[in-house]
Design an enzyme around this catalytic site. Sequence first.
Site, short mmCIF file in Angstrom:
data_model
loop_
_atom_site.label_atom_id
_atom_site.label_comp_id
_atom_site.label_asym_id
_atom_site.label_seq_id
_atom_site.Cartn_x
_atom_site.Cartn_y
_atom_site.Cartn_z
N GLY A 1 1.79 6.66 -11.77
CA GLY A 1 1.35 7.33 -10.77
C GLY A 1 1.74 8.82 -11.44
O GLY A 1 1.61 9.87 -12.30
N ASP B 1 0.88 -0.93 0.44
CA ASP B 1 0.21 0.00 0.26
C ASP B 1 0.76 1.24 0.23
O ASP B 1 1.95 1.80 0.64
CB ASP B 1 -0.94 -0.51 1.26
CG ASP B 1 -2.23 1.07 1.47
OD1 ASP B 1 -3.05 0.61 0.19
OD2 ASP B 1 -2.37 1.67 1.18
P1 ITT Z 1 -3.39 -2.42 -5.44
O1 ITT Z 1 -4.32 -1.23 -4.84
O2 ITT Z 1 -4.19 -3.05 -6.32
O3 ITT Z 1 -1.76 -2.75 -5.43
P2 ITT Z 1 -3.66 0.66 -6.73
O4 ITT Z 1 -2.37 1.42 -7.41
O5 ITT Z 1 -5.06 0.74 -6.29
O6 ITT Z 1 -3.46 -0.70 -6.90
P3 ITT Z 1 -2.90 1.60 -4.10
O7 ITT Z 1 -4.09 1.50 -3.19
O8 ITT Z 1 -0.86 1.54 -2.89
O9 ITT Z 1 -2.55 0.33 -4.85
O10 ITT Z 1 -2.52 3.32 -4.73
C1 ITT Z 1 -1.12 4.15 -4.45
C2 ITT Z 1 -1.39 5.03 -5.63
O11 ITT Z 1 -0.21 6.30 -4.94
C3 ITT Z 1 -1.75 4.62 -7.03
O12 ITT Z 1 -1.74 4.06 -7.92
C4 ITT Z 1 0.55 5.80 -6.90
O13 ITT Z 1 -1.11 6.66 -7.30
C5 ITT Z 1 0.58 6.81 -6.37
N1 ITT Z 1 1.63 6.09 -6.35
C6 ITT Z 1 2.02 4.72 -5.72
N2 ITT Z 1 3.67 5.38 -5.44
C7 ITT Z 1 4.01 5.75 -7.11
C8 ITT Z 1 5.54 5.17 -6.98
O14 ITT Z 1 5.91 4.84 -6.89
N3 ITT Z 1 5.14 6.01 -8.52
C9 ITT Z 1 3.74 7.43 -8.12
N4 ITT Z 1 3.00 6.82 -7.80
C10 ITT Z 1 2.52 6.23 -6.77
#
Ligand code: ITT
Length: 197
Positions: A153, A73
Amino acid sequence: MENKIQIVVGTSNPHKVEEFNEIAQNSNIEFIPLDCKNFEPDENGKTFEENAEIKAKEACRVSNFGKYFLADDSGLCVDFLNGAPGIHSARYEKTPERRINKLLSEMKNSDKRSAHFVCALCLVDENGKVLHIEKGKVYGEIIEETRGNGGFGYDPIFLIKNLNKTMAELTRHEKNTLSHRGQALKHMIEWMSNSLN
Ligand code: ITT
């Protein structure tokens, strides 16, 4: 050749599994995406760690195979916005482009640009028991316009100051070396290599 330890990753974000496997390249660990359509964790935790645990346990519950389950997360915490979007980073707006535009418009005219990414990783066993948790952070600044095509992201607006590059302008190797996910996973892999079989 030695058999690798397989870890099922509970995520619907394919970028995460790609980054995991790049970081794990020279280790005895291999990450496998969860092969399951009904992975719908209820991310109602108050912290990154709580949500990582919810996702890892849900992956364990729905997967048809696997001995170990890992979930990530992560999110972006902006100081000017009191830590937002934080644990809501993925749900802040519908698409990555709209999320970036919303963030930039909320920060318009602010000269306080500091921010950090956080990544919490949780590993559970086949009974859903938590084995290990790791957390990583990387500090930077939110710039006013997107730069670079790499990563995913919020990477195009997150500047690593001493390199004068956004996370989207880094090579994959550079991002994995310094990112929140890279740091948390490096420690998780060390723990796995010493503790799992
Ligand atoms: P899962 O929950 O299915 O793993 P998710 O993308 O919804 O996938 P999260 O709830 O952990 O995952 O949200 C993480 C968000 O934070 C991601 O969608 C990006 O918008 C941002 N994020 C996380 N890591 C990042 C990175 O390395 N670079 C850029 N944005 C990032």
